[in-house]
Design a protein around this motif. Structure first.
Motif, mmCIF file in Angstrom:
data_model
loop_
_atom_site.group_PDB
_atom_site.id
_atom_site.type_symbol
_atom_site.label_atom_id
_atom_site.label_comp_id
_atom_site.label_asym_id
_atom_site.label_seq_id
_atom_site.Cartn_x
_atom_site.Cartn_y
_atom_site.Cartn_z
ATOM 1 N N ASN A 21 6.722 -4.526 8.066
ATOM 2 C CA ASN A 21 7.481 -3.286 8.309
ATOM 3 C C ASN A 21 6.892 -2.508 9.485
ATOM 4 O OD1 ASN A 21 9.501 -1.421 7.775
ATOM 5 N ND2 ASN A 21 8.211 -0.216 6.380
ATOM 6 N N LYS A 22 7.651 -1.523 9.928
ATOM 7 C CA LYS A 22 7.274 -0.608 11.028
ATOM 8 C C LYS A 22 7.126 -1.356 12.349
ATOM 9 C CE LYS A 22 5.216 2.640 7.764
ATOM 10 N NZ LYS A 22 4.288 3.721 7.489
ATOM 11 N N TYR A 38 0.844 -1.188 0.000
ATOM 12 C CA TYR A 38 0.000 0.000 0.000
ATOM 13 C C TYR A 38 0.885 1.246 0.000
ATOM 14 C CZ TYR A 38 -4.675 -1.874 0.623
ATOM 15 O OH TYR A 38 -5.879 -2.470 0.399
ATOM 16 N N SER A 41 9.737 2.495 -0.339
ATOM 17 C CA SER A 41 10.888 3.285 -0.785
ATOM 18 C C SER A 41 11.943 3.384 0.311
ATOM 19 C CB SER A 41 10.443 4.676 -1.225
ATOM 20 O OG SER A 41 9.487 4.559 -2.263
ATOM 21 N N THR A 42 11.463 3.460 1.563
ATOM 22 C CA THR A 42 12.408 3.491 2.682
ATOM 23 C C THR A 42 13.258 2.216 2.646
ATOM 24 O OG1 THR A 42 10.752 4.670 3.984
ATOM 25 C CG2 THR A 42 12.597 3.696 5.192
ATOM 26 N N ALA A 77 12.209 -2.950 10.664
ATOM 27 C CA ALA A 77 11.826 -1.551 10.831
ATOM 28 C C ALA A 77 12.706 -0.808 9.841
ATOM 29 C CB ALA A 77 12.056 -1.075 12.255
ATOM 30 N N GLY A 78 12.131 -0.578 8.671
ATOM 31 C CA GLY A 78 12.910 -0.056 7.551
ATOM 32 C C GLY A 78 13.666 1.209 7.872
ATOM 33 N N THR A 98 3.939 8.893 -2.777
ATOM 34 C CA THR A 98 5.191 9.642 -2.882
ATOM 35 C C THR A 98 5.918 9.168 -4.133
ATOM 36 O OG1 THR A 98 5.313 9.571 -0.491
ATOM 37 C CG2 THR A 98 7.298 10.225 -1.669
ATOM 38 N N PRO A 135 0.756 9.332 1.101
ATOM 39 C CA PRO A 135 0.630 8.282 0.084
ATOM 40 C C PRO A 135 1.037 8.790 -1.298
ATOM 41 C CG PRO A 135 -1.483 8.697 1.211
ATOM 42 C CD PRO A 135 -0.530 9.749 1.639
ATOM 43 N N GLY A 159 6.158 1.905 3.330
ATOM 44 C CA GLY A 159 7.592 1.986 3.573
ATOM 45 C C GLY A 159 8.441 1.277 2.533
ATOM 46 N N PRO A 186 5.029 2.551 -7.446
ATOM 47 C CA PRO A 186 4.038 3.273 -6.651
ATOM 48 C C PRO A 186 3.122 2.298 -5.912
ATOM 49 C CG PRO A 186 4.199 4.230 -8.834
ATOM 50 C CD PRO A 186 4.996 2.959 -8.851
ATOM 51 N N ALA A 215 8.391 9.995 1.885
ATOM 52 C CA ALA A 215 7.636 11.030 2.594
ATOM 53 C C ALA A 215 6.422 10.422 3.261
ATOM 54 C CB ALA A 215 7.212 12.118 1.614
ATOM 55 N N PRO A 216 5.933 11.110 4.318
ATOM 56 C CA PRO A 216 4.831 10.539 5.106
ATOM 57 C C PRO A 216 3.465 10.755 4.469
ATOM 58 C CG PRO A 216 5.557 12.582 6.089
ATOM 59 C CD PRO A 216 6.438 12.343 4.911
HETATM 60 N N1 LIG Z 1 7.794 4.163 12.221
HETATM 61 C C1 LIG Z 1 8.223 3.768 11.044
HETATM 62 N N2 LIG Z 1 7.995 4.537 9.974
HETATM 63 C C2 LIG Z 1 8.457 4.126 8.782
HETATM 64 C C3 LIG Z 1 9.180 2.908 8.628
HETATM 65 N N3 LIG Z 1 9.489 2.757 7.323
HETATM 66 C C4 LIG Z 1 8.989 3.838 6.686
HETATM 67 N N4 LIG Z 1 8.368 4.674 7.552
HETATM 68 C C5 LIG Z 1 7.728 5.951 7.238
HETATM 69 O O1 LIG Z 1 6.589 5.716 6.444
HETATM 70 C C6 LIG Z 1 6.379 6.788 5.548
HETATM 71 C C7 LIG Z 1 6.230 6.301 4.137
HETATM 72 O O2 LIG Z 1 7.459 5.755 3.691
HETATM 73 P P1 LIG Z 1 7.788 5.522 2.145
HETATM 74 O O3 LIG Z 1 9.040 4.718 2.106
HETATM 75 O O4 LIG Z 1 7.757 6.794 1.383
HETATM 76 O O5 LIG Z 1 6.544 4.614 1.760
HETATM 77 P P2 LIG Z 1 6.158 3.997 0.321
HETATM 78 O O6 LIG Z 1 5.614 2.647 0.581
HETATM 79 O O7 LIG Z 1 7.314 4.095 -0.602
HETATM 80 O O8 LIG Z 1 4.981 4.976 -0.105
HETATM 81 P P3 LIG Z 1 4.449 5.332 -1.603
HETATM 82 O O9 LIG Z 1 5.640 5.688 -2.407
HETATM 83 O O10 LIG Z 1 3.556 6.478 -1.343
HETATM 84 O O11 LIG Z 1 3.733 4.128 -2.083
HETATM 85 C C8 LIG Z 1 7.574 7.715 5.728
HETATM 86 O O12 LIG Z 1 7.205 8.774 6.565
HETATM 87 C C9 LIG Z 1 8.596 6.832 6.410
HETATM 88 O O13 LIG Z 1 9.502 7.574 7.204
HETATM 89 C C10 LIG Z 1 9.411 2.123 9.807
HETATM 90 O O14 LIG Z 1 10.028 1.051 9.783
HETATM 91 N N5 LIG Z 1 8.905 2.605 10.965
#
Ligand SMILES: Nc1nc2c(ncn2[C@@H]2O[C@H](COP(=O)(O)OP(=O)(O)OP(=O)(O)O)[C@@H](O)[C@H]2O)c(=O)[nH]1
Ligand SMILES: [Mg+2]
Length: 355
Positions: free
Chosen positions: A308-309, A192, A198-199, A334-335, A217, A215, A196, A240, A212-213
């Protein structure tokens, strides 16, 4: 702008005509035929360039024409060959022909589509696949240049010392084609928005995707390479985020699934903390469903779950429930703190690196 599918009109050069000429020099009133051959027309050639990462330039230049060969000349001079037209594409580009029937089929108002405008077939299955260009420097001749015609010097024989015969050059091939990028990676991240993905990619590999925090991004796919100390490599594609109803066009991740179509393995990235009141189990089920609806075969691809998280308070309890429902390999991480990533890397290596 990231463009991963374009339609182009390509035309190879025509061959030059052979010349018809006779040698005329002082004291040689009846020199023989000396008309040279026409030059070959240039071809349109598709070449993989690893430094190119999308097809955007052809959106703005859909007409790709090679040069005609020049005509032959007197004194047995051949015409110059026409220059090729080189189309550079990223690795993982699939080339297909758009069949004539579609191009010349009447459009909605009973009109014919103009011949030099690539039309979008409603149904992709009507395209004729021609080549799948994967490795750097892979090449494919999309349209062959026409052969040059022979000049009259070639038609001299014992019975005809002064032939006036010469040939015109052949026409170059032409057509309309689709170039479609379907990236090639070992593993693809599916999740979704905000899960996380991309992280993870940024912590695992050399890539620097935007994080970024909010959706969506990530707006375009990106591939990062994980390097192991012994130089083994695994590349991972980030796309995405997907959401419920993606297969009906909701959100934007669905369009990009073609970039993980060819991954050997899928990594489902689940926000185990269930942010925004979501249940990770439902997220997972929904993602699986969307993937299978996109392509049955992709739904059957080997996969892992990345939980994750795990740093957030609700995550541990959710993971317990999740494990009860999903009997699969699950790797808690925890990415954004790089926790659990060594284990994840080890698993990717185990499953994806050939020894
Ligand atoms: N607490 C916590 N936050 C996380 C973790 N990994 C990612 N985040 C946060 O989650 C948010 C979204 O992270 P992204 O990596 O941009 O997520 P994404 O899945 O790539 O999102 P889209 O590109 O929108 O699909 C950011 O604010 C990150 O800092 C984690 O392990 N723990
Ligand atoms: Mg992202």
């Amino acid at each position: 702008m990231f463009v991963d599918r374009v339609r182009i009109v390509a035309r190879a050069g025509n061959g030059g005509a052979g010349a018809c000429s006779f040698l005329r020099e002082k004291n040689m009133p009846d020199g023989g035929p000396d008309g040279g051959n026409g030059g070959r027309g240039g071809s349109v050639i598709v070449v993989v360039d690893p430094h190119v990462n999308n097809l955007v330039r052809y959106r703005y230049a859909p007409h790709q024409f090679a040069k005609n060969g020049q005509n032959g000349n007197k004194k047995q001079m051949s015409g110059r060959s026409g220059a090729d037209c080189i189309i550079t594409v990223p690795p993982g580009t699939v080339v297909s022909r758009i069949p004539e029937e579609i191009i010349s089929a009447p459009t909605g108002e009973g009109e014919r589509a103009p011949d030099d405008l690539a039309v979008v077939p409603e149904d992709d299955s009507l395209l004729e696949p021609m080549a799948d260009l994967v490795k750097p420097d892979d090449k494919f001749a999309l349209c062959q240049g026409g052969r040059g015609g022979r000049g009259n010097m070639n038609f001299k024989s014992s019975t005809n010392q002064a032939p006036r015969r010469y040939e015109n050059g052949e026409e170059g091939e032409r057509g309309q084609f689709q170039l479609e990028l379907k990236s090639i990676a070992d593993a693809g991240l599916v999740g979704y928005p905000n899960a996380g993905k991309s992280t993870l990619l940024s912590r695992l590999s050399n890539a620097h995707p935007k994080i970024a925090p909010y959706p969506f991004t990530t707006l375009e796919p990106m591939i990062g390479v994980i390097e192991y100390p012994d130089f083994a490599r695994v590349n991972v594609a980030d796309i995405p985020g997907l959401i419920e109803g993606a297969h009906e066009g909701v959100g934007l991740g669905y369009e990009f699934l073609r970039h993980i179509e060819r991954c050997r393995m899928l990594l489902f990235v689940i926000d185990m903390a269930g942010s925004e009141g979501r249940d990770p189990r439902d997220d997972f089920a929904q993602l699986r469903k969307e993937i299978s609806l996109y392509q049955k075969e992709l739904g059957e691809r080997p996969y892992l779950v990345v939980a994750n998280k795990m740093d957030l308070p609700e995550a541990a309890e959710n993971l317990k429930k999740f494990r009860r429902r999903v009997r699969r390999e699950i790797i808690p991480v925890a990415g954004d703190r790089s926790e659990g990533l060594e284990e994840l890397k080890a698993v990717l290596r185990r499953d994806l690196v050939k020894v």
